[in-house]
Design an enzyme around this catalytic site. Structure first.
Site, short mmCIF file in Angstrom:
data_model
loop_
_atom_site.label_atom_id
_atom_site.label_comp_id
_atom_site.label_asym_id
_atom_site.label_seq_id
_atom_site.Cartn_x
_atom_site.Cartn_y
_atom_site.Cartn_z
N LYS A 51 63.40 -8.65 46.11
CA LYS A 51 62.95 -10.02 45.88
C LYS A 51 63.83 -10.83 44.93
CE LYS A 51 58.98 -10.79 48.14
NZ LYS A 51 58.72 -12.01 48.92
N SER A 306 62.05 -1.19 50.60
CA SER A 306 62.11 -2.52 50.00
C SER A 306 61.59 -2.62 48.58
CB SER A 306 61.36 -3.52 50.88
OG SER A 306 59.99 -3.15 51.00
#
Length: 504
Positions: A51, A306
């Site tokens: 992110k 992720s």
């Protein structure tokens, strides 16, 4: 459109804060599924998630253009919050992160360690977002969206650029976790612009599949509610910009369940000794399902790991569910005679199969209902065990896919209650915060008697409760209205086979 994103991704400014994460072989998983599995290790980023790429690129661009004013603000309880905080810290900017009060302390502390101001408001993201909008106006802050923005997409797209640079050889498919869609939009735009033969496959939880629903409807839809195990992708509607890209560049969207995500967390741990969060392991779970369902062999498959922002308390839940998700354990309710030697005879029938769990309490002079877990050698074993028990005239119910059994029933087997008139069973999810359980219980018990209650803290943002309520038939409509007004997700479980076997 893809060419525009390709140029933006190539120019994206991310490496002031991000590392070029490795693309590592998952050796054990590769051997087990007969394909070469590569993990894109975004869990190794400074904030343990991809992110920060999109957040920094967006903030840096605004900063360079002199458009930031009093600083930046975001509404997030997850990894986007840490990405914005780190980006602002790097550029010497004020950052305000508005988070629900249900946010675990580990995430709040992580944001504050990056120098950002954490403001806790409300029980859910919508409350935090509404408050963030008021601060934008009153304090001159610039809102940084988590995914629905071309600059965010461009920053996340650098993940795709690195995959192709690190592995110029053939790739059958890249599996990407999907929440709001920023990551899959960036990866798909880049990969399809340069290597259109590579399949880009989105992976979503079955109970939070907003992109899958949008692809079927050919328009963005809003899900009524979403599951919370993979909280990093618990999004009710795919972003507008990501959906534009997905329609053109995403080949397929597949979904996986909670048990498959738990199994994938263990798979990643076995190969890397890193513990991914549920959303972080989502792509790996999808890769496994895709390879299994298509009988795929000898192909190169890439999964994006992720994120690794896992609460330690959640590990016991993951451990409980991982073996089921890997099809290495099955759960059954079996009725055996209530007499000496019956359990021995049951075990002898199973032979060398390992019993992983056995729950029982005397309740009847003739019959014993047991809750039993059995280790499996492979997926077809589950049906073979069931048929073996049936052939021996044991009444048996397969509970492996029964959510109430896995969340609550296995922990409550201890004998039947006496006659409880008008008891009705419900399963709830409610925001997890100090005093939330007391508030939930007091609200529910103010009108009707509570006859059963089971709650376990799983270290998540939401608690899960099984409740028995005594409600006469004449008051059922009143109860239904009350539950709707309570606004907590709930499921009626009075018809669940676990209830009469072990609890009623």
């Amino acid at each position: 459109m893809l060419r525009d994103y390709l140029e933006a991704i190539l120019k994206a400014r991310v490496y002031d804060v991000a590392i070029e994460s490795p693309l590592e072989p998952a050796i054990q998983l590769s051997e087990r599924i007969g394909n070469r599995v590569l993990l894109k290790r975004e869990d190794m980023q400074p904030v343990f998630s991809f992110k920060l790429r999109g957040a920094y690129h967006k903030i840096h661009k605004l900063w360079r253009e002199g458009r930031l004013g009093g600083g930046v603000i975001a509404a997030s309880a997850g990894n986007h919050a840490q990405g914005v905080a780190l980006a602002a810290q790097t550029l010497g900017l004020r950052a305000v992160i508005v988070m629900p009060e249900t946010t675990p302390a580990i995430k709040v502390d992580a944001v504050r360690r990056r120098g950002a101001e954490a403001v806790l408001v409300g029980d859910a993201f919508d409350d935090a977002f509404a408050h963030a909008k008021t601060l934008i106006e009153s304090e001159g802050l610039t809102y940084i969206p988590p995914y629905d923005d071309p600059d965010i997409i461009a920053g996340q797209g650098t993940v795709g650029a690195e995959i192709l640079r690190h592995h110029p050889d053939p790739i059958h498919a890249i599996f990407v976790p999907v929440g709001g869609g920023g990551l899959i939009a960036g990866v798909a735009a880049y990969v399809k612009a340069l290597r259109p033969e590579i399949r880009v496959i989105g992976v979503e939880p079955e109970d939070a599949a907003c992109l899958a629903a949008a692809m079927v409807a050919d328009e963005r839809v809003i899900l009524e509610q979403v599951g919370l195990f993979a909280d990093g992708v618990a999004v009710r509607q795919i972003g507008e910009y990501p959906f534009e890209v997905a329609r053109e560049a995403v080949d397929e969207v597949i979904t996986v369940d909670t048990d498959e995500m738990a199994a994938a967390i263990k798979d990643i741990f076995d190969d890397t000794r890193s513990i991914n969060e549920a959303a972080g392991a989502l792509a790996t779970a999808g890769l496994k399902r895709y390879a299994r369902e298509r009988g795929l062999t000898d192909e190169t498959l890439v999964a994006i790991a992720s994120g690794a922002n896992m609460n330690f308390d959640r590990l016991r839940f993951v451990a409980e569910r991982a073996e089921i998700g890997e099809h290495r354990e099955a759960l059954y309710a079996v009725t055996i005679p209530e007499r000496p030697g019956a359990f021995l005879a049951f075990c002898e029938l199973l032979g060398r199969r390992q019993i992983t769990e056995f729950n029982y309490r005397y309740a009847d002079a003739d019959r014993a209902h047991i809750f039993v877990g059995i280790k499996l050698a492979e997926q077809p074993d589950r049906q073979r065990v069931y048929e073996q028990l049936c052939a021996a005239d044991y009444p048996v119910i397969d509970l492996t896919d029964n959510e109430m059994a896995k969340l609550h029933g296995r922990h409550m087997v201890g004998g039947h209650a006496g006659d409880i008139p008008d008891e009705r069973l419900f399963r709830f999810e409610f925001p997890e915060r100090p005093g939330a359980l007391l508030k939930f219980l007091s609200h529910l018990g103010a009108r009707w008697n509570i006859s059963l209650f089971h709650y376990r803290n799983h270290g998540a943002d939401y608690g899960r409760v099984l409740v028995g309520i005594q409600v006469p038939e004449a008051e059922v409509d009143e109860l239904t209205t009350y539950l709707e007004q309570l606004r907590y997700p709930y499921w009626a479980e009075s018809d669940n086979p676990v209830y009469p076997l072990f609890l009623a």
